[in-house]
Design an enzyme around this catalytic site. Structure first.
Site, PDB file in Angstrom:
ATOM      1  N   LYS A 120      17.378  10.744   8.757  1.00  0.00           N
ATOM      2  CA  LYS A 120      16.814  11.000   7.431  1.00  0.00           C
ATOM      3  C   LYS A 120      15.768   9.938   7.079  1.00  0.00           C
ATOM      4  O   LYS A 120      14.717  10.260   6.519  1.00  0.00           O
ATOM      5  CB  LYS A 120      17.938  11.051   6.391  1.00  0.00           C
TER       6      LYS A 120
ATOM      7  N   GLN B 193      25.982  10.000   1.859  1.00  0.00           N
ATOM      8  CA  GLN B 193      26.346  10.581   3.162  1.00  0.00           C
ATOM      9  C   GLN B 193      27.852  10.840   3.235  1.00  0.00           C
ATOM     10  O   GLN B 193      28.656   9.951   3.027  1.00  0.00           O
ATOM     11  CB  GLN B 193      25.916   9.628   4.292  1.00  0.00           C
TER      12      GLN B 193
ATOM     13  N   ASP C 274      20.998  17.200  -1.990  1.00  0.00           N
ATOM     14  CA  ASP C 274      21.868  17.864  -1.007  1.00  0.00           C
ATOM     15  C   ASP C 274      22.326  19.233  -1.511  1.00  0.00           C
ATOM     16  O   ASP C 274      22.810  20.057  -0.732  1.00  0.00           O
ATOM     17  CB  ASP C 274      23.113  16.990  -0.731  1.00  0.00           C
TER      18      ASP C 274
END
Length: 283
Positions: free
Chosen positions: A53, A97, A120
């Site tokens: 990322k 994460q 997300d």
């Protein structure tokens, strides 16, 4: 017959080029798209994903800020960090994460995040808006799946789509997104009776069950589009949920593993971050 390959690396590279151009236009307007990535603990797979990322941000001109907490960090410490990032006007998107250490509630962390910074697409408000057909941050992997299907040039409308797997991360949201495009959608899972028979009716198959080579050639209708979301680590390397070599002989389009949906997930995250920068400019 041998399937056409849906090359996620190639498609995501094209998307990244357009993201870079858009990021430059935003910078010219004084908006510097910024993604905050939070990593808790030392999970090796998570560290790899965070690295990918960060690299994606670097390539496209998006600013990446990384925050790391030890695995034993208290839930309160993580929530305090999320709150700080919520209020930071220079941060447009926040990504924590997953998975998190067992003592930290993923639901609590997601609930604490501002929905307009949830790149997300996991916040309950974004999920609710997705299922209601309202504008929202679409979750990155399902969004990548839909983008790949649309790249085949095949019209989703009226097609029978079968999803193998009912997770909140892939199965359910990809079903909502296919429904929104007028597909007839069936979600299957470990309790589905006559699963091979159900899958055989599909024009579009999305495999996200987490079992190596679970989908065999006899489960696939001639000419179907097969999207393999699975990533399974075996001694011989990474394999998907689809028996790739065999299914390739029946499908019209298929995604490889690795190099299929994976790169698309990162590209969609970068796209969502751009969107967040536009929504949250000066917010």
């Amino acid at each position: 017959m041998s399937a056409n390959i849906l090359d996620g690396k190639k498609i995501s590279a094209e998307i990244r080029t357009s993201i870079k151009e858009e990021a430059e236009k935003l910078k010219a307007r004084g908006i510097n798209p910024t993604l905050a990535v939070v990593l808790v603990g030392e999970d090796p797979a998570s560290k790899v994903y965070v690295g990918q990322k960060e690299k994606g941000c670097e390539e496209t001109g998006i600013i990446s800020r990384k925050y790391t907490l030890p695995a034993e960090a208290a839930q309160e410490e993580l929530l305090t960090l999320v709150e700080k990032l919520n209020e930071d006007k220079e941060v447009h998107g926040i990504l924590v994460q997953f998975p998190l250490p067992e003592h930290i509630s993923e639901t609590a962390v997601l609930t604490a995040m501002k929905p307009e910074k949830d790149v997300d697409g996991f916040h309950a408000l974004n999920v609710g808006r997705l299922f209601s057909g309202l504008p929202c941050f679409e979750p990155c992997t399902p969004k990548g799946v839909i983008t790949m299907i649309e790249r085949t040039g095949i019209d989703i409308e009226g097609k029978k789509a079968v999803i193998i797997g009912r997770s909140n991360i892939v199965g359910k949201p990809v079903a909502a997104m296919l429904l929104a495009r007028n597909a007839t959608v069936t979600i299957t899972h470990s309790k589905t009776r006559n699963l091979p028979e159900v899958v055989r009716q599909a024009d579009i198959v999305v495999a996200a069950i987490g079992k190596p080579r679970f989908v065999t050639a006899d489960m696939i209708k001639e000419g179907a589009v097969v999207i393999d979301v699975g990533i399974n680590r075996l001694p011989e390397g990474l394999v998907g949920d689809v028996d790739y070599e065999a299914v390739m002989q029946k499908a019209s389009w298929i995604t490889p593993v690795p190099g299929g949906v994976g790169p698309m997930t990162i590209a969609m995250l970068l796209q969502n971050t751009l969107k967040a920068a536009i929504i949250n400019k000066g917010a």
